[in-house]
Scaffold this motif. Structure first.
Motif, PDB file in Angstrom:
ATOM      1  N   ASN B   2     -32.390  -7.193 -22.593  1.00 20.48           N
ATOM      2  CA  ASN B   2     -31.737  -8.485 -22.836  1.00 20.48           C
ATOM      3  C   ASN B   2     -32.782  -9.570 -22.974  1.00 20.48           C
ATOM      4  N   SER B   4     -32.343 -13.110 -22.716  1.00 21.80           N
ATOM      5  CA  SER B   4     -31.784 -14.431 -22.402  1.00 21.80           C
ATOM      6  C   SER B   4     -32.908 -15.444 -22.353  1.00 21.80           C
ATOM      7  N   GLU B   6     -35.011 -18.961 -21.399  1.00 23.75           N
ATOM      8  CA  GLU B   6     -35.489 -19.448 -20.096  1.00 23.75           C
ATOM      9  C   GLU B   6     -34.424 -20.309 -19.432  1.00 23.75           C
ATOM     10  N   GLY B   8     -31.106 -20.328 -20.066  1.00 24.03           N
ATOM     11  CA  GLY B   8     -29.732 -19.818 -20.014  1.00 24.03           C
ATOM     12  C   GLY B   8     -28.899 -20.596 -21.027  1.00 24.03           C
ATOM     13  N   ILE B  12     -22.370 -22.317 -21.851  1.00 27.14           N
ATOM     14  CA  ILE B  12     -21.695 -21.613 -20.759  1.00 27.14           C
ATOM     15  C   ILE B  12     -21.884 -22.364 -19.450  1.00 27.14           C
ATOM     16  N   ILE B  16     -18.914 -23.704 -16.947  1.00 27.75           N
ATOM     17  CA  ILE B  16     -18.743 -23.394 -15.532  1.00 27.75           C
ATOM     18  C   ILE B  16     -18.669 -24.675 -14.719  1.00 27.75           C
ATOM     19  N   GLN B  84      12.419 -18.513  10.134  1.00 27.38           N
ATOM     20  CA  GLN B  84      11.047 -18.219   9.723  1.00 27.38           C
ATOM     21  C   GLN B  84      10.326 -19.486   9.298  1.00 27.38           C
ATOM     22  N   VAL B  87       9.702 -21.729  12.345  1.00 29.55           N
ATOM     23  CA  VAL B  87       8.684 -21.197  13.260  1.00 29.55           C
ATOM     24  C   VAL B  87       7.291 -21.471  12.720  1.00 29.55           C
ATOM     25  N   LYS B  91       4.928 -23.825  14.890  1.00 26.67           N
ATOM     26  CA  LYS B  91       3.782 -23.171  15.522  1.00 26.67           C
ATOM     27  C   LYS B  91       2.490 -23.877  15.132  1.00 26.67           C
TER      28      LYS B  91
END
Lengths: 293, 440
Positions: B2, B4, B6, B8, B12, B16, B84, B87, B91
């Motif tokens: 690969n 890729s 330096e 990146g 992308i 992110i 339910q 409770v 609780k």
């Protein structure tokens, strides 16, 4: 590890972070939390106290727990093979070419797509003693003049639940196995046909061995799901008659409902241990099977 | 292999980053959404859709009259699921819900867990009179540790519904008073009616494995001088009177065959009610809510139904299991004063009357029972007053629901024929004893 640059390592770690976080937050921490909770006496109306293994001691002598264990394990032993066999049958059939195959593949998924609580309701109506479809069909076919009380006996309720569960999940198994079947190269079958083998030989010598990894996955999924069964049991029988069809999950649920979180956690941990043991067994089986291939 | 770069791929990385920020924003927004609830009174209630709708109207009226903002947290119909939800919130010590309804069977659990706010001080401050309610109900169900922690919204007691047209037709002058009479009437009428309607049964009641079964058991056994007996720290159920009662319950299905075989698999309140309402039963054991439904437009038994106290064994007297829902304030509420105003509102004469007229509920207040308008729509309320004054509550223990769970299992096993009544009760008592060991 030596083949990657520092930058690549950092990037891959960043990509893995969401998954690690997910496993940590949604799986690891709750499991540790539950195990810890099971060491306490934690009921709403009594003071919280560390009692270590006392809950487990009570569990050992708890008749209701053993009944739930017996039912759940038996249910798993009966329903999982049934679903695998049915799923395999569907998958093999759906792998052949015939008109409307795509449409049929979609239809087969419908039982699995229906939310379990709803399909449980439908089955409740089917098994209904007075006006259920099952008894109606039986009387129309002249099989018996007396309606059967499907859910009225331990054995009857057990098999009714098995049938309902198989109806719902055989399609899921079928789809998984279908994907596995399609990965088997067509040339192998062509070769086998030239050598004049019959269908059974092709199935046993080519299909099954190459399907083993996918079969193991399907077995694992269905086993864990069968151990956790709740909706079907809750809607169809509420755990009856006489507690004969109370599953593990349902048994623990009742304690949480009563505010007894310590003991409920204890039951959950017991289920977790059983499921973990079975998963490890299957993983071992998987490793063994790929070696033989 | 690969190659890729330096840095990146910048696109992308940007993607992110945006995704991460979006997630963060979502979490913050979700956290903010909670804050708006401060200052609003939250009321948790469930039930049949019609009931919850009516509560929405009531809460709207309350908000208008008092100026306090209030809203409903909807719950499902099933009593266990309502518990339910409560409770979980209690609780965790959450602020919401501030005020909620509780099934009389689990008030003790909530009270012993310290989740309910005592109302005695609020009551004295406002000069609020508690004697307008059924005193026995308040005394037995709403008090814990010397304090009052809830008030009745409506009360329930098991009743016998009967087809008065059929009794008349076959020459029976009144509803049966003993179980022997009930069997006698049922056998005779069942034989005749089965010739045209083969699905007809004499007596339908709740026998499925759930809380309702214990209510029915308490009524059968209580009418024989038995029941769930608290003896100091022990709970006794293995008594000859109870064995006889459970044997009778089994006989109803197997020996006399006046109750359908599905009694122990599926018969709960609604199943029993629709069975009777379709005209397929002579007698029905159910709660008072069924009355209005039987009298509704599309009921096949409209105008043909009578109500009477439940029969008893020859040596005992009629016993009705006490049911009903009560209102309580959460100890963790951040709006306790407003919650008290709401409690006063719901237990006021006007609102109790509206609940009776609209939902067919039996109010916790005694004075509604003598109101002429209410009596016109629900004439049987006059007789019911006595039934509720003397209704038998289930044991007021914090761990009652677990005791009930064990009892349900064994009673249902006896009804299913998997165990005989005596061993079933003996095993139930044994398992209850082991259960209690953990709670003492």
């Amino acid at each position: 590890m030596r083949d990657y640059t520092a930058r690549e390592l950092r990037e891959s770690f960043a990509f893995l972070m969401p998954l690690i976080l997910f496993v940590l937050v949604f799986i690891l921490i709750p499991v540790i939390g539950t195990v810890t909770a099971s060491f306490f006496r934690d009921i709403g109306f009594m003071e919280k106290r560390f009692i270590f293994l006392e809950n487990y001691k009570h569990l050992f002598h708890d008749a209701g727990f053993w009944q739930a264990l017996r039912f759940t394990v038996l249910f798993m032993l009966v329903s999982v093979p049934l679903e695998i066999v049915l799923g395999l049958l569907f998958a093999v059939l759906l792998n052949e070419s015939f008109p409307l195959r795509g449409w049929l593949r979609a239809c087969v998924l419908i039982p699995w797509a229906i939310p379990s609580a709803i399909s449980a309701r439908i089955w409740e109506l089917v098994y209904n003693y007075n006006y259920g479809l099952a008894n109606y069909l039986l009387s129309k076919m002249g099989v018996s003049d007396q309606p059967i009380n499907w859910l009225g006996s331990g054995a009857g309720a057990f098999f009714s639940i098995v049938i309902s569960d198989a109806w719902k999940t055989a399609p899921f198994v079928a789809i998984i196995l279908l994907a596995g079947l399609q990965a088997i190269p067509e040339e192998l079958y062509a070769q086998a046909r030239i050598d004049r083998t019959n269908f059974a030989q092709r199935f046993l010598r080519i299909t099954l061995p190459l399907l083993k990894p996918v079969l193991i996955v399907a077995f694992l999924f269905r086993t864990i799901d069968a151990l956790r069964i709740f909706d079907l049991v809750y809607v169809l029988t509420r755990g009856g008659p006489g507690g004969a069809t109370t599953s593990f999950s349902m048994y623990g649920y009742k304690y949480f409902l009563a505010g007894d979180f310590g003991y409920g956690s204890c039951v959950s941990v017991a289920l977790f241990v059983v499921a973990l043991a079975l998963s490890m067994f299957y993983a071992r089986l998987g490793r063994w099977s790929t070696k033989t291939i | 292999m690969n190659s890729s770069s330096e840095q990146g791929d910048p696109t992308i990385k940007r993607l992110i980053f945006i995704l991460g920020v979006a997630c963060l924003a979502l979490f913050i927004l979700a956290g903010c959404a909670r804050k708006k609830r401060e200052g609003v009174l939250t009321f948790s209630v469930g039930g049949a859709p019609k009931e919850v709708e009516f509560w929405e109207t009531l809460v709207g009226d309350f908000a208008r009259e008092s100026g306090i903002k209030a809203e409903i947290l909807r719950q499902p119909t099933d009593t266990d699921q309502r518990r339910q939800g409560l409770v979980i919130s209690l609780k965790a010590g959450k602020n919401d819900p501030d005020v909620f309804l509780m099934d009389v069977a689990w008030i003790a659990q909530f009270a012993a867990s310290g989740w309910l706010e005592p109302i005695d001080e609020y009551a004295t401050q406002d000069n609020y009179k508690k004697d307008v309610f059924f005193s026995r109900v308040v005394e037995l169900a709403d008090r814990f540790d010397g304090k009052t922690i809830a008030l009745p919204v409506y009360v329930d007691g098991g009743l016998l519904y009967y087809r008065k047209d059929l009794l008349e037709r076959f020459g029976f002058k009144r509803a049966p008073e003993t179980w022997e009479e009930l069997v006698e009437y049922s056998l005779k009428i069942q034989e005749e009616i089965r010739q045209i309607n083969p699905d007809f049964y004499g007596f339908v009641w709740q026998g499925a494995q759930y809380e309702g079964l214990v209510c029915n058991f308490v009524e059968f056994a209580g009418s024989n001088g038995g029941g769930i007996i608290l003896n100091g720290e022990k709970i006794e159920v293995d008594t000859p009177q109870n064995v006889e009662a459970v044997q009778f319950m089994c006989d109803l299905m197997n020996k006399y065959k006046i109750s359908p075989p599905s009694t122990f698999t599926e018969m709960k309140e609604e199943e029993v009610r629709s069975f009777f309402e379709l005209g397929n039963a002579l007698f029905e054991r159910n709660w008072p809510y069924a009355w209005l439904l039987h009298a509704s437009m599309d009921s096949a038994v409209k105008d043909k139904v009578g109500i009477a106290p439940l029969p008893h064994f020859s040596s005992g007297r009629s016993v009705s299991a006490l049911g009903g829902w009560h209102i309580g304030i959460s100890r963790y509420s951040d709006a306790k004063k407003s919650s008290w105003e709401f409690v006063k509102f719901v237990t006021s004469f006007e609102i109790q009357k509206r609940l009776a007229l609209n939902l067919g509920w039996n109010p916790g207040r005694k004075d509604v029972y003598i109101d002429s308008e209410v009596l016109k729509k629900m004439p049987h309320l006059e007789n019911l007053r006595d039934v509720f004054e003397n209704a038998l509550p289930r044991p007021n223990l914090p761990y009652y629901t677990q005791v009930s769970e064990v009892l349900q299992r064994y009673l249902n096993a006896a009804l299913a024929g998997e165990l005989s009544p005596e061993p079933a009760l003996m095993k139930a008592e044994e398992e209850i004893r082991k259960l209690i060991e953990r709670y003492i």
